[in-house]
Design a protein around this motif. Structure first.
Motif, PDB file in Angstrom:
ATOM      1  N   GLN A 305      37.946  92.980 -54.815  1.00 60.60           N
ATOM      2  CA  GLN A 305      37.990  93.584 -55.568  1.00 60.60           C
ATOM      3  C   GLN A 305      38.137  92.014 -56.384  1.00 60.60           C
ATOM      4  O   GLN A 305      37.763  92.236 -57.195  1.00 60.60           O
ATOM      5  CB  GLN A 305      39.086  93.989 -55.743  1.00 60.60           C
ATOM      6  CG  GLN A 305      39.307  95.098 -55.548  1.00 60.60           C
ATOM      7  CD  GLN A 305      40.826  96.386 -56.035  1.00 60.60           C
ATOM      8  OE1 GLN A 305      41.183  96.360 -56.605  1.00 60.60           O
ATOM      9  NE2 GLN A 305      41.185  96.611 -54.645  1.00 60.60           N
ATOM     10  N   ALA A 306      38.663  91.138 -55.693  1.00 59.66           N
ATOM     11  CA  ALA A 306      38.921  90.013 -56.245  1.00 59.66           C
ATOM     12  C   ALA A 306      37.836  89.636 -56.777  1.00 59.66           C
ATOM     13  O   ALA A 306      37.377  88.798 -57.404  1.00 59.66           O
ATOM     14  CB  ALA A 306      39.530  88.808 -55.592  1.00 59.66           C
ATOM     15  N   PHE A 308      34.508  90.144 -57.612  1.00 57.22           N
ATOM     16  CA  PHE A 308      34.419  91.683 -58.409  1.00 57.22           C
ATOM     17  C   PHE A 308      35.091  91.510 -59.979  1.00 57.22           C
ATOM     18  O   PHE A 308      34.149  90.916 -60.740  1.00 57.22           O
ATOM     19  CB  PHE A 308      33.923  93.184 -57.981  1.00 57.22           C
ATOM     20  CG  PHE A 308      34.307  94.477 -59.582  1.00 57.22           C
ATOM     21  CD1 PHE A 308      32.361  93.774 -59.989  1.00 57.22           C
ATOM     22  CD2 PHE A 308      34.386  94.871 -60.198  1.00 57.22           C
ATOM     23  CE1 PHE A 308      31.607  94.560 -61.249  1.00 57.22           C
ATOM     24  CE2 PHE A 308      33.725  94.875 -61.275  1.00 57.22           C
ATOM     25  CZ  PHE A 308      32.765  95.547 -61.990  1.00 57.22           C
ATOM     26  N   TYR A 309      35.914  91.234 -59.626  1.00 52.55           N
ATOM     27  CA  TYR A 309      37.308  90.013 -60.566  1.00 52.55           C
ATOM     28  C   TYR A 309      36.728  89.132 -61.629  1.00 52.55           C
ATOM     29  O   TYR A 309      36.535  89.395 -62.041  1.00 52.55           O
ATOM     30  CB  TYR A 309      38.210  90.155 -60.922  1.00 52.55           C
ATOM     31  CG  TYR A 309      39.449  90.385 -61.605  1.00 52.55           C
ATOM     32  CD1 TYR A 309      39.381  91.146 -62.274  1.00 52.55           C
ATOM     33  CD2 TYR A 309      39.706  89.297 -61.683  1.00 52.55           C
ATOM     34  CE1 TYR A 309      40.681  91.017 -63.506  1.00 52.55           C
ATOM     35  CE2 TYR A 309      40.677  88.927 -63.094  1.00 52.55           C
ATOM     36  CZ  TYR A 309      40.758  90.103 -64.018  1.00 52.55           C
ATOM     37  OH  TYR A 309      41.979  89.252 -64.906  1.00 52.55           O
ATOM     38  N   LEU A 310      36.587  88.104 -59.964  1.00 49.76           N
ATOM     39  CA  LEU A 310      35.208  87.129 -60.691  1.00 49.76           C
ATOM     40  C   LEU A 310      34.151  86.648 -61.284  1.00 49.76           C
ATOM     41  O   LEU A 310      34.063  86.563 -62.191  1.00 49.76           O
ATOM     42  CB  LEU A 310      35.741  86.044 -59.464  1.00 49.76           C
ATOM     43  CG  LEU A 310      37.182  85.436 -58.700  1.00 49.76           C
ATOM     44  CD1 LEU A 310      37.236  84.862 -57.624  1.00 49.76           C
ATOM     45  CD2 LEU A 310      37.684  84.861 -59.491  1.00 49.76           C
ATOM     46  N   LEU A 324      37.936  81.844 -53.345  1.00 49.43           N
ATOM     47  CA  LEU A 324      38.664  82.557 -52.603  1.00 49.43           C
ATOM     48  C   LEU A 324      38.635  81.615 -51.835  1.00 49.43           C
ATOM     49  O   LEU A 324      39.516  81.881 -51.075  1.00 49.43           O
ATOM     50  CB  LEU A 324      38.204  83.808 -52.961  1.00 49.43           C
ATOM     51  CG  LEU A 324      37.903  84.500 -53.717  1.00 49.43           C
ATOM     52  CD1 LEU A 324      37.842  85.878 -53.319  1.00 49.43           C
ATOM     53  CD2 LEU A 324      39.506  84.374 -54.810  1.00 49.43           C
TER      54      LEU A 324
ATOM     55  N   ARG B  50      30.052  97.269 -60.304  1.00 40.32           N
ATOM     56  CA  ARG B  50      31.043  97.605 -59.692  1.00 40.32           C
ATOM     57  C   ARG B  50      30.036  97.710 -58.341  1.00 40.32           C
ATOM     58  O   ARG B  50      30.376  99.042 -58.107  1.00 40.32           O
ATOM     59  CB  ARG B  50      32.327  98.144 -59.529  1.00 40.32           C
ATOM     60  CG  ARG B  50      33.278  97.662 -58.643  1.00 40.32           C
ATOM     61  CD  ARG B  50      34.558  98.346 -59.358  1.00 40.32           C
ATOM     62  NE  ARG B  50      35.619  98.390 -57.741  1.00 40.32           N
ATOM     63  CZ  ARG B  50      36.702  98.469 -58.160  1.00 40.32           C
ATOM     64  NH1 ARG B  50      37.575  98.790 -59.230  1.00 40.32           N
ATOM     65  NH2 ARG B  50      37.568  98.777 -56.740  1.00 40.32           N
ATOM     66  N   PRO B  51      30.511  97.062 -57.163  1.00 42.76           N
ATOM     67  CA  PRO B  51      29.577  97.622 -56.184  1.00 42.76           C
ATOM     68  C   PRO B  51      30.306  98.888 -55.551  1.00 42.76           C
ATOM     69  O   PRO B  51      32.209  98.811 -55.488  1.00 42.76           O
ATOM     70  CB  PRO B  51      30.529  96.150 -54.285  1.00 42.76           C
ATOM     71  CG  PRO B  51      30.728  95.137 -55.450  1.00 42.76           C
ATOM     72  CD  PRO B  51      31.143  95.870 -56.935  1.00 42.76           C
ATOM     73  N   PHE B  84      40.650  95.154 -67.894  1.00 39.47           N
ATOM     74  CA  PHE B  84      40.714  95.751 -66.193  1.00 39.47           C
ATOM     75  C   PHE B  84      42.023  97.021 -66.558  1.00 39.47           C
ATOM     76  O   PHE B  84      42.759  96.498 -66.593  1.00 39.47           O
ATOM     77  CB  PHE B  84      40.954  95.628 -64.766  1.00 39.47           C
ATOM     78  CG  PHE B  84      39.558  94.935 -63.624  1.00 39.47           C
ATOM     79  CD1 PHE B  84      38.838  93.563 -64.976  1.00 39.47           C
ATOM     80  CD2 PHE B  84      38.912  95.470 -63.293  1.00 39.47           C
ATOM     81  CE1 PHE B  84      37.174  93.111 -64.870  1.00 39.47           C
ATOM     82  CE2 PHE B  84      37.562  94.826 -62.256  1.00 39.47           C
ATOM     83  CZ  PHE B  84      37.270  93.942 -62.979  1.00 39.47           C
ATOM     84  N   VAL B  88      43.413  92.770 -61.418  1.00 38.96           N
ATOM     85  CA  VAL B  88      43.665  91.970 -59.660  1.00 38.96           C
ATOM     86  C   VAL B  88      44.307  91.115 -59.670  1.00 38.96           C
ATOM     87  O   VAL B  88      44.513  89.532 -60.766  1.00 38.96           O
ATOM     88  CB  VAL B  88      42.207  91.978 -59.269  1.00 38.96           C
ATOM     89  CG1 VAL B  88      42.114  91.486 -58.078  1.00 38.96           C
ATOM     90  CG2 VAL B  88      41.218  93.264 -59.574  1.00 38.96           C
ATOM     91  N   GLU B  89      44.887  90.984 -58.767  1.00 44.14           N
ATOM     92  CA  GLU B  89      45.904  89.550 -58.204  1.00 44.14           C
ATOM     93  C   GLU B  89      44.975  88.493 -57.408  1.00 44.14           C
ATOM     94  O   GLU B  89      44.500  88.991 -56.713  1.00 44.14           O
ATOM     95  CB  GLU B  89      47.670  89.396 -57.753  1.00 44.14           C
ATOM     96  CG  GLU B  89      47.880  90.441 -58.615  1.00 44.14           C
ATOM     97  CD  GLU B  89      49.628  90.722 -58.204  1.00 44.14           C
ATOM     98  OE1 GLU B  89      49.570  90.599 -56.935  1.00 44.14           O
ATOM     99  OE2 GLU B  89      50.683  91.617 -58.473  1.00 44.14           O
ATOM    100  N   ILE B  90      44.428  87.715 -57.762  1.00 42.47           N
ATOM    101  CA  ILE B  90      44.364  86.540 -57.350  1.00 42.47           C
ATOM    102  C   ILE B  90      44.896  85.649 -56.019  1.00 42.47           C
ATOM    103  O   ILE B  90      45.074  84.334 -57.440  1.00 42.47           O
ATOM    104  CB  ILE B  90      42.991  86.481 -57.288  1.00 42.47           C
ATOM    105  CG1 ILE B  90      41.852  87.230 -58.107  1.00 42.47           C
ATOM    106  CG2 ILE B  90      42.299  85.088 -56.721  1.00 42.47           C
ATOM    107  CD1 ILE B  90      41.074  87.168 -58.725  1.00 42.47           C
ATOM    108  N   VAL B  93      44.300  80.549 -56.695  1.00 43.44           N
ATOM    109  CA  VAL B  93      43.386  80.335 -57.848  1.00 43.44           C
ATOM    110  C   VAL B  93      43.897  80.918 -59.694  1.00 43.44           C
ATOM    111  O   VAL B  93      44.708  81.567 -59.443  1.00 43.44           O
ATOM    112  CB  VAL B  93      42.110  81.468 -57.443  1.00 43.44           C
ATOM    113  CG1 VAL B  93      40.949  80.876 -58.321  1.00 43.44           C
ATOM    114  CG2 VAL B  93      41.376  81.827 -56.456  1.00 43.44           C
ATOM    115  N   PHE B  98      39.595  79.471 -62.989  1.00 41.82           N
ATOM    116  CA  PHE B  98      38.706  80.149 -62.531  1.00 41.82           C
ATOM    117  C   PHE B  98      37.734  80.631 -64.110  1.00 41.82           C
ATOM    118  O   PHE B  98      36.580  80.126 -64.217  1.00 41.82           O
ATOM    119  CB  PHE B  98      39.345  81.668 -61.647  1.00 41.82           C
ATOM    120  CG  PHE B  98      39.169  82.584 -62.702  1.00 41.82           C
ATOM    121  CD1 PHE B  98      37.714  83.274 -62.480  1.00 41.82           C
ATOM    122  CD2 PHE B  98      40.067  82.780 -63.556  1.00 41.82           C
ATOM    123  CE1 PHE B  98      37.996  84.347 -63.994  1.00 41.82           C
ATOM    124  CE2 PHE B  98      40.651  84.493 -63.940  1.00 41.82           C
ATOM    125  CZ  PHE B  98      39.333  84.471 -63.888  1.00 41.82           C
TER     126      PHE B  98
END
Ligand code: ATP
Ligand code: MG
Lengths: 356, 247
Positions: A305-306, A308-310, A324, B50-51, B84, B88-90, B93, B98
């Motif tokens: 998910q991260a 794809f977000y990036l 990451l 998205r995959p 979104f 999403v939480e990353i 980073v 980013f």
């Protein structure tokens, strides 16, 4: 030269080790074509080329060079009987940052070291391993009451093998912090036995292993609490790409009577490819009843998910993976207290991440 | 600008989009409404690449280029931005780190020069300020520990920094307090209401549409657009619900 007696992979403590290249390295002759490696931090520094001290490339400051009062029964470290270096500081003495550069040009070199800090003394040491060949080290550490030692170990050989063995006794209220970056050589083993002999001692050992191609890196650390109120931390991150393997074995032993021990092990692995391997083995052996020992061990892949977000923001896949992965190892390397050293280690990790 | 024709897509082998056709011209803002599970988020993910979201039939082009043939980051470089529904939480980073990397990768792909750290921070500060987000928050890890509303504002800060040609905003209004809704609405108008840009606004509520007046409103149900109209359609849906559509 007589045949090298190496531990067998059938021995539990060596099951993930990749020692197969060592006999040939032990027989080989160094090329002695070392390029000069400049010290990075501007203070006292010692350069060893193929295990031999080079005064013309050194400014040893408080460090003495010569025979070392250290011996070990460890199967690799026992080979380190040549002259080496000693840092001995008297009561309340503080040394500035000392840098030790180990350059290998093929073949094998075995160097012992001793760090003895008397009560209240303080030292900071950075060691960097570059080149190729087999660099084998024993470091004996004795910390007196309230002494503080901070070490940073940077394994960035282009090929060959780096094997480090630390044997430390940490006295009352003393603190030993070692942070390692294992990002080079075809193989490496960071091996340590740290004993908290005095009350309220602190031992921390951790860092990041980065393995790619067919590399095999491992860390095997035993922390033994023999006195009350000791605190230990083992915070390791292992990254494996391609068909490489990165292995972490971290053990905490709490002897009878070592009450109020506070031990923590955080072992985390990241697989960048399905064919890569991460081995994690946290172990506890406790013979006291009033102790707090936390341990966690998890292996995962990069968060899809991260990624794809990036990507949705325009970050290309390789850069997204690097971001990451950097985040994954950063909290282990962030433990390095000295800012310039921390930045250098993180820069090395980033160089590894970008070299793909 | 965006032309979607007869789009079919599956998720985990389950058909979700079942022949969706929709065209957005430059300068237009389209709202897409529809019941839960209709496929609205799926549409945004399929367009973003998205995959796991497999296109089984149909086409989607952005300015004549085949979106579906491109990797997600290439779609972004072409000017597509996804807001979104669940940002999403990353951990580890930071937003600024980013976003600078994202923006410069996009600029590089378009043959433009990279922004320096200083120039980037000026842009980031301006966009964050406009969205009522302070720079300290932008220096924190992406969305980690952000409240629901803060995450949505952060999406808009990112949109401001990236300055896309086409934005697909998936329930950007959900989770926002009354004041934040106005700030976000103003932000969408400021950043995206331009003759050469377009917006696809996925929403359940009329509230956001009071601030961002749509040129067209569509109802997406069971994987297709089942009805289209002007801004008044949203008001009608709010009054009568989706049930009446069956008639
Ligand atoms: N990974 C998945 N596996 C199986 N079904 C899925 C998966 N992801 C989504 N779906 C299904 O696809 C359908 C469409 O989901 P989608 O998220 O696009 O709906 P939505 O219109 O955005 O709904 P909402 O208004 O609730 O956000 C739902 O029935 C959902 O359960
Ligand atoms: Mg949705």
């Amino acid at each position: 030269m007589s045949a090298l007696a190496l531990p067998s992979p059938r021995e539990e403590a060596w099951r993930w080790s990749a020692l197969a290249a060592l006999p040939a390295l032990a027989e080989a002759t160094p090329r002695a074509d070392a390029l000069p490696v400049a010290p990075a931090f501007g203070g006292p520094h010692l350069t060893f080329i193929d295990g031999v001290y080079r005064p013309e490339r050194s400014n040893p400051g408080p460090v003495a060079v010569g025979a070392v009062d250290a011996a070990s029964a460890h199967p690799l470290a026992r080979l380190a009987t040549a002259p080496g270096w000693t840092l001995a500081l008297g009561d309340d003495h503080a040394a500035g940052l000392v840098e030790i550069i180990h350059v290998s040009t093929g073949g094998a070199n075995h160097v012992p070291a001793r760090i003895a800090l008397a009560a209240g003394a303080q030292a900071r040491i950075v060691e960097t391993f570059v080149g190729d060949g087999w660099a084998n080290r024993l470091t004996a550490i004795a910390l007196g009451k309230g002494a503080r030692l901070m070490r940073a170990l940077r394994l960035t050989q282009a090929s060959g093998f780096t094997s480090l063995r630390d044997e430390a006794e940490i006295g009352e209220g003393a603190s030993l912090v070692t942070v390692a970056l294992g990002a080079g050589g075809a193989g490496s083993r960071i091996d340590a036995a740290l004993t908290l002999t005095g009350t309220a001692a602190y031992a921390e050992m951790g860092g990041a292993l980065l393995a790619r191609g067919e590399q095999r890196h491992e860390a095997a650390v035993v922390v033994r609490h023999e006195a009350e109120k000791g605190v230990s931390r083992q915070i390791w991150r292992a990254v494996a790409d391609d068909t490489a393997s990165a292995s972490l074995a971290a053990r905490v032993e709490v002897a009878e009577g070592a009450q109020k021990t506070d031990g923590e092990q955080s072992l985390r692995g990241l697989l960048l490819k399905r064919a890569a391997t991460v081995n994690l083995k946290p172990e506890l052996e406790i013979f006291a009843d009033d102790v707090k020992c936390a341990h966690g061990a998890t292996v995962g892949e990069l968060d899809a998910q991260a990624l794809f977000y990036l990507a949705s923001r325009g970050v290309p896949p390789a850069a997204a993976r690097a971001l990451l992965t950097h985040a994954f190892v950063a909290d282990a390397l962030d433990r390095i207290g000295e800012e310039a050293v921390r930045d250098a280690f993180i820069a090395d990790a980033d160089a590894w991440l970008e070299a793909h | 600008m965006l032309k979607i024709n007869n789009l079919h897509a599956t998720v985990a082998d389950k058909p979700i989009l079942k022949g969706l056709t929709l065209t957005l011209n430059p300068g237009e803002i389209h709202a897409v409404m529809g019941p839960n599970g209709a496929g609205k988020s799926t549409l945004s993910y399929v367009l973003g690449g998205r995959p796991g979201y497999e296109v089984t039939d149909g086409t989607a082009t952005l300015d004549g280029q085949d979106l579906l043939a491109l990797a997600p980051h290439e779609r972004a470089a072409l000017g597509l931005f996804l807001g979104f529904q669940y940002p999403v939480e990353i951990p580890g980073v930071s937003n600024v780190q980013f976003l600078r990397e994202a923006l410069n990768a996009q600029r590089k792909a378009r043959g433009e020069a990279a922004l320096s750290a200083g120039d980037f921070l000026r842009v980031a500060r301006t966009q964050a300020g406009a969205m009522g987000v302070d720079m300290d928050m932008l220096k924190r890890p992406v969305n980690v520990g952000f409240s629901g509303g803060e995450k949505k504002r952060n999406e808009m800060v990112q949109m401001g920094i990236i300055d896309p040609k086409l934005a697909i905003l998936d329930e950007t209004d959900s989770g926002l307090d009354i004041d934040a809704l106005r700030v976000v609405g103003d932000g969408i108008n400021r950043i995206m209401r331009k003759p050469d840009k377009a917006v696809l606004l996925i929403t359940h509520y009329q509230r956001l549409l009071d601030y961002v007046k749509p040129d067209f409103v569509h109802v997406l149900a069971d994987g297709r657009i089942v009805r289209s109209g002007g801004a008044e359609l949203a008001l009608e849906l709010e009054r009568e619900g989706y049930g009446a559509l069956a008639a």
